[in-house]
Scaffold this motif. Sequence first.
Motif, PDB file in Angstrom:
ATOM      1  N   ASP A 182       0.388  -7.255   2.338  1.00  0.00           N
ATOM      2  CA  ASP A 182       0.732  -6.024   2.232  1.00  0.00           C
ATOM      3  C   ASP A 182       2.232  -6.151   2.770  1.00  0.00           C
ATOM      4  OD1 ASP A 182       1.671  -3.439   2.281  1.00  0.00           O
ATOM      5  OD2 ASP A 182      -0.062  -2.484   3.506  1.00  0.00           O
ATOM      6  N   ASN A 233       0.918  -1.221   0.014  1.00  0.00           N
ATOM      7  CA  ASN A 233       0.007  -0.093  -0.017  1.00  0.00           C
ATOM      8  C   ASN A 233       1.054   1.269   0.125  1.00  0.00           C
ATOM      9  OD1 ASN A 233      -2.736  -1.198  -0.042  1.00  0.00           O
ATOM     10  ND2 ASN A 233      -2.350  -1.819   1.944  1.00  0.00           N
ATOM     11  N   THR A 234       2.218   1.051   0.293  1.00  0.00           N
ATOM     12  CA  THR A 234       3.090   2.282   0.530  1.00  0.00           C
ATOM     13  C   THR A 234       4.089   1.707  -0.349  1.00  0.00           C
ATOM     14  OG1 THR A 234       2.325   2.845   2.853  1.00  0.00           O
ATOM     15  CG2 THR A 234       4.209   3.663   2.012  1.00  0.00           C
ATOM     16  N   LEU A 288       2.129   0.967  -7.587  1.00  0.00           N
ATOM     17  CA  LEU A 288       0.710   1.025  -7.369  1.00  0.00           C
ATOM     18  C   LEU A 288       0.015   0.722  -8.660  1.00  0.00           C
ATOM     19  CD1 LEU A 288       0.524   4.003  -4.965  1.00  0.00           C
ATOM     20  CD2 LEU A 288       0.099   1.575  -4.323  1.00  0.00           C
ATOM     21  N   GLU A 297      -4.377 -11.040  -0.505  1.00  0.00           N
ATOM     22  CA  GLU A 297      -3.143 -10.001  -0.652  1.00  0.00           C
ATOM     23  C   GLU A 297      -2.359  -9.785   0.757  1.00  0.00           C
ATOM     24  OE1 GLU A 297      -4.926  -6.356  -2.250  1.00  0.00           O
ATOM     25  OE2 GLU A 297      -5.337  -7.318  -4.194  1.00  0.00           O
ATOM     26  N   ASP A 345      -2.638  -2.415  -9.487  1.00  0.00           N
ATOM     27  CA  ASP A 345      -4.068  -2.359  -9.877  1.00  0.00           C
ATOM     28  C   ASP A 345      -4.372  -2.988 -11.161  1.00  0.00           C
ATOM     29  OD1 ASP A 345      -4.793  -0.753  -7.758  1.00  0.00           O
ATOM     30  OD2 ASP A 345      -4.520   1.075  -8.666  1.00  0.00           O
TER      31      ASP A 345
END
Length: 153
Positions: A69, A40-41, A47, A67, A51
């Motif tokens: 992270d 997420n970061t 990113l 998922e 997606d």
Amino acid sequence: KFRGGSRLASVARRPVALPPRALPAGPSRAMAELVMLMANTTSPENLRSIDKCRVLLKKHSVRAPTEVDGSARENLPLRGRLFDLSGDRGAYPQFFSKKDGDVYSFLATGGEVEQMDELDKVVGEMMEQNPKFLEENPDVKTFGAVFEDFLTT
């Protein structure tokens, strides 16, 4: 992005630790779980790839992955193990097969998933011309082979 060479050559760069079709038959195979190491970061490029891969998995009828992270502190030990398996630190997403509780096998990077989609039509045409194309080119990855255990259709 492709790191040097032709698109086909870049698909053939990294061998799969345990190809899906090499997994043993039986209960452990039926229990395989698709895992996507994501973050997420991370960079905007990663990113976008995360997606895009979500969309491509759905397009190719691949079951939605669990998922993980990799940017979350609690996942750092697992992220390290998965990076060791793939040999590609800091690149997201990465896909793994998880079976027998905690046994992971590297399947593909996000870049390879994007390449598989781009080459899907070309590989299909090559198969029409030469039905043994994939047999003769084992380094060429396809959705059907890489995600065989996770197809919904």
